[in-house]
Design an enzyme around this catalytic site. Structure first.
Site, PDB file in Angstrom:
ATOM      1  N   SER A   1      -2.728 -27.889 -33.359  1.00 46.99           N
ATOM      2  CA  SER A   1      -4.149 -28.256 -33.352  1.00 46.99           C
ATOM      3  C   SER A   1      -4.287 -29.758 -33.591  1.00 46.99           C
ATOM      4  O   SER A   1      -3.950 -30.263 -34.671  1.00 46.99           O
ATOM      5  CB  SER A   1      -4.901 -27.496 -34.449  1.00 46.99           C
ATOM      6  OG  SER A   1      -6.173 -28.079 -34.634  1.00 46.99           O
TER       7      SER A   1
ATOM      8  N   ASP B   1      -5.551 -18.531 -35.454  1.00 45.77           N
ATOM      9  CA  ASP B   1      -5.944 -19.915 -35.679  1.00 45.77           C
ATOM     10  C   ASP B   1      -6.558 -20.063 -37.070  1.00 45.77           C
ATOM     11  O   ASP B   1      -7.618 -19.513 -37.339  1.00 45.77           O
ATOM     12  CB  ASP B   1      -6.987 -20.262 -34.603  1.00 45.77           C
ATOM     13  CG  ASP B   1      -7.456 -21.684 -34.640  1.00 45.77           C
ATOM     14  OD1 ASP B   1      -8.307 -22.028 -33.808  1.00 45.77           O
ATOM     15  OD2 ASP B   1      -6.989 -22.447 -35.501  1.00 45.77           O
TER      16      ASP B   1
ATOM     17  N   ASP C   1      -9.787 -28.747 -31.025  1.00 46.41           N
ATOM     18  CA  ASP C   1     -10.921 -28.112 -31.718  1.00 46.41           C
ATOM     19  C   ASP C   1     -12.185 -28.926 -31.571  1.00 46.41           C
ATOM     20  O   ASP C   1     -12.277 -30.034 -32.094  1.00 46.41           O
ATOM     21  CB  ASP C   1     -10.589 -27.974 -33.208  1.00 46.41           C
ATOM     22  CG  ASP C   1      -9.602 -26.859 -33.437  1.00 46.41           C
ATOM     23  OD1 ASP C   1      -8.577 -27.083 -34.102  1.00 46.41           O
ATOM     24  OD2 ASP C   1      -9.862 -25.747 -32.937  1.00 46.41           O
TER      25      ASP C   1
ATOM     26  N   HIS D   1     -10.926 -25.267 -27.744  1.00 47.06           N
ATOM     27  CA  HIS D   1     -11.635 -24.251 -28.533  1.00 47.06           C
ATOM     28  C   HIS D   1     -12.991 -24.832 -28.902  1.00 47.06           C
ATOM     29  O   HIS D   1     -13.084 -25.735 -29.728  1.00 47.06           O
ATOM     30  CB  HIS D   1     -10.775 -23.964 -29.779  1.00 47.06           C
ATOM     31  CG  HIS D   1     -11.418 -23.074 -30.789  1.00 47.06           C
ATOM     32  ND1 HIS D   1     -10.969 -23.036 -32.093  1.00 47.06           N
ATOM     33  CD2 HIS D   1     -12.455 -22.207 -30.721  1.00 47.06           C
ATOM     34  CE1 HIS D   1     -11.699 -22.153 -32.773  1.00 47.06           C
ATOM     35  NE2 HIS D   1     -12.607 -21.655 -31.966  1.00 47.06           N
TER      36      HIS D   1
ATOM     37  N   MET E   1      -9.989 -15.763 -35.347  1.00 49.11           N
ATOM     38  CA  MET E   1     -10.003 -16.810 -36.374  1.00 49.11           C
ATOM     39  C   MET E   1      -9.493 -16.217 -37.684  1.00 49.11           C
ATOM     40  O   MET E   1     -10.001 -15.176 -38.134  1.00 49.11           O
ATOM     41  CB  MET E   1     -11.425 -17.352 -36.567  1.00 49.11           C
ATOM     42  CG  MET E   1     -11.943 -18.169 -35.402  1.00 49.11           C
ATOM     43  SD  MET E   1     -10.876 -19.534 -34.927  1.00 49.11           S
ATOM     44  CE  MET E   1     -10.908 -20.542 -36.412  1.00 49.11           C
TER      45      MET E   1
ATOM     46  N   HIS F   1      -3.868 -27.542 -28.750  1.00 48.92           N
ATOM     47  CA  HIS F   1      -5.138 -26.908 -29.122  1.00 48.92           C
ATOM     48  C   HIS F   1      -6.110 -28.004 -29.540  1.00 48.92           C
ATOM     49  O   HIS F   1      -5.799 -28.821 -30.421  1.00 48.92           O
ATOM     50  CB  HIS F   1      -4.888 -25.935 -30.276  1.00 48.92           C
ATOM     51  CG  HIS F   1      -6.057 -25.095 -30.665  1.00 48.92           C
ATOM     52  ND1 HIS F   1      -6.413 -23.946 -30.001  1.00 48.92           N
ATOM     53  CD2 HIS F   1      -6.951 -25.244 -31.673  1.00 48.92           C
ATOM     54  CE1 HIS F   1      -7.464 -23.408 -30.598  1.00 48.92           C
ATOM     55  NE2 HIS F   1      -7.813 -24.164 -31.607  1.00 48.92           N
TER      56      HIS F   1
ATOM     57  N   MET G   1     -16.303 -24.716 -30.676  1.00 48.63           N
ATOM     58  CA  MET G   1     -17.101 -24.146 -31.766  1.00 48.63           C
ATOM     59  C   MET G   1     -18.470 -24.821 -31.730  1.00 48.63           C
ATOM     60  O   MET G   1     -18.787 -25.732 -32.511  1.00 48.63           O
ATOM     61  CB  MET G   1     -16.390 -24.402 -33.110  1.00 48.63           C
ATOM     62  CG  MET G   1     -15.089 -23.626 -33.257  1.00 48.63           C
ATOM     63  SD  MET G   1     -14.002 -24.248 -34.544  1.00 48.63           S
ATOM     64  CE  MET G   1     -13.031 -25.416 -33.588  1.00 48.63           C
TER      65      MET G   1
ATOM     66  N   MET H   1     -16.131 -29.325 -32.372  1.00 44.65           N
ATOM     67  CA  MET H   1     -17.137 -28.859 -33.331  1.00 44.65           C
ATOM     68  C   MET H   1     -18.409 -29.673 -33.160  1.00 44.65           C
ATOM     69  O   MET H   1     -18.347 -30.898 -33.035  1.00 44.65           O
ATOM     70  CB  MET H   1     -16.604 -29.035 -34.756  1.00 44.65           C
ATOM     71  CG  MET H   1     -15.294 -28.280 -34.984  1.00 44.65           C
ATOM     72  SD  MET H   1     -14.623 -28.613 -36.628  1.00 44.65           S
ATOM     73  CE  MET H   1     -13.086 -27.704 -36.521  1.00 44.65           C
TER      74      MET H   1
HETATM   75  C1  DX5 Z   1     -10.696 -24.468 -37.603  1.00 45.64           C
HETATM   76  C2  DX5 Z   1      -9.903 -24.764 -36.347  1.00 45.64           C
HETATM   77  C3  DX5 Z   1      -8.420 -24.534 -36.523  1.00 45.64           C
HETATM   78  C4  DX5 Z   1      -7.825 -25.425 -37.549  1.00 45.64           C
HETATM   79  C5  DX5 Z   1      -6.421 -25.010 -37.834  1.00 45.64           C
HETATM   80  O1  DX5 Z   1     -12.041 -24.353 -37.276  1.00 45.64           O
HETATM   81  O2  DX5 Z   1     -10.320 -23.938 -35.294  1.00 45.64           O
HETATM   82  O3  DX5 Z   1      -7.734 -24.775 -35.284  1.00 45.64           O
HETATM   83  O4  DX5 Z   1      -7.855 -26.733 -37.075  1.00 45.64           O
HETATM   84  O5  DX5 Z   1      -5.958 -25.845 -38.818  1.00 45.64           O
HETATM   85  P1  DX5 Z   1      -4.904 -25.342 -39.894  1.00 45.64           P
HETATM   86  O6  DX5 Z   1      -3.716 -24.879 -39.110  1.00 45.64           O
HETATM   87  O7  DX5 Z   1      -4.643 -26.592 -40.709  1.00 45.64           O
HETATM   88  O8  DX5 Z   1      -5.550 -24.239 -40.666  1.00 45.64           O
HETATM   89 ZN    ZN Z   2      -9.196 -23.891 -33.217  1.00 45.07          ZN
END
Ligand code: DX5
Ligand code: ZN
Length: 229
Positions: A21, A185, A48, A79, A150, A46, A81, A50
């Site tokens: 990630s 994840d 993320d 991903h 998740m 990956h 969110m 947000m």
């Molecule tokens: C959280 C993200 C995850 C997160 C994982 O909302 O979707 O991908 O970054 O990070 P770790 O592996 O540090 O929990």
């Molecule tokens: Zn993620």
């Protein structure tokens, strides 16, 4: 517009996939860290996304994906969110994503998002938050390539793995076809990877465990060993 569309989930690769990630990267050194992760055998990256609304945090936008796309040909597993997944699915397809995973909680019309991504030749994932039951994706599960369970509340890296998601992983694995992927994840490390693999997961997202370590190669290798059941 980047015509992306190499569906990473349909690649001939069998066995577990490791998906670092990028949220956990040192953004001042991200190129170097991506190169190390890819050299260590990460099959996808990956990303993320947000929006500060669907989750209480802001991360990166389409411009970030555009830059990473120009930097690496490693498949980008984005991903989202976000509260408007249809709008952003298109934006990230334009930016060069190879797959987009949206949250079932953020849309009344998952079919529209799936159709858009299919039309662009991208991989299609759907994600469920910890409180969302497996039944929430029953109606569309046959239309996606991947389900992302998740194992933390989405929004931040570095959180503790939620054990109570293991039964949901088993349940969703029983709903998936053998060619479909089950991604986990949040709080993923070698110990939690082994437990998720035993429950049916085969794509492992890890941020802190990889980019927070002092040896990216060693961290990815340890995850792969733990994932290989
Ligand atoms: C959280 C993200 C995850 C997160 C994982 O909302 O979707 O991908 O970054 O990070 P770790 O592996 O540090 O929990
Ligand atoms: Zn993620």
């Amino acid at each position: 517009m980047v015509i992306s569309g190499s569906n990473p989930w349909k690649a001939s690769h069998v066995g577990p996939l490791i998906a670092p990630s990028l949220l956990a990267c040192d953004f001042a050194r991200i190129g170097e860290q991506i190169e190390a992760a890819v050299a260590a055998g990460a099959e996808v990256l990956h990303v993320d996304i947000m929006d500060g609304h669907f989750v209480p945090n802001l991360s990166m936008g389409p411009g970030f994906v555009r830059s990473i796309r120009a930097f690496t040909d490693c498949p980008l597993d984005v991903h989202i969110m976000v509260s408007d997944p249809l709008y952003y699915a298109e934006r990230f397809a334009d930016a060069g994503a190879d797959s987009v995973t949206f949250h079932i909680e953020a849309t009344e019309k998952p079919g529209e998002i799936i159709d858009l991504l299919r039309g662009r030749g991208l991989g299609v994932g759907v994600s469920v938050k910890p409180a969302t039951p497996a039944g929430a994706i029953e109606g569309i599960i046959q239309d996606v390539d991947l389900v992302l369970v998740m194992t933390v509340e989405p929004g931040y890296g570095g959180q503790k793995f939620m054990e109570d998601q293991l039964t949901k992983i088993e349940r969703i694995r029983s709903m998936l076809g053998t060619e479909q992927r089950l991604q986990v994840d949040g709080g993923i490390n070698p110990a939690t990877t082994a437990r998720c693999a035993a429950a049916g997961a085969d794509v492992f997202v890890a941020g802190e465990n990889i980019f927070g370590s002092n040896d990216i190669t060693e961290a990815i290798t340890a995850l792969r060993n733990a994932a290989t059941i």
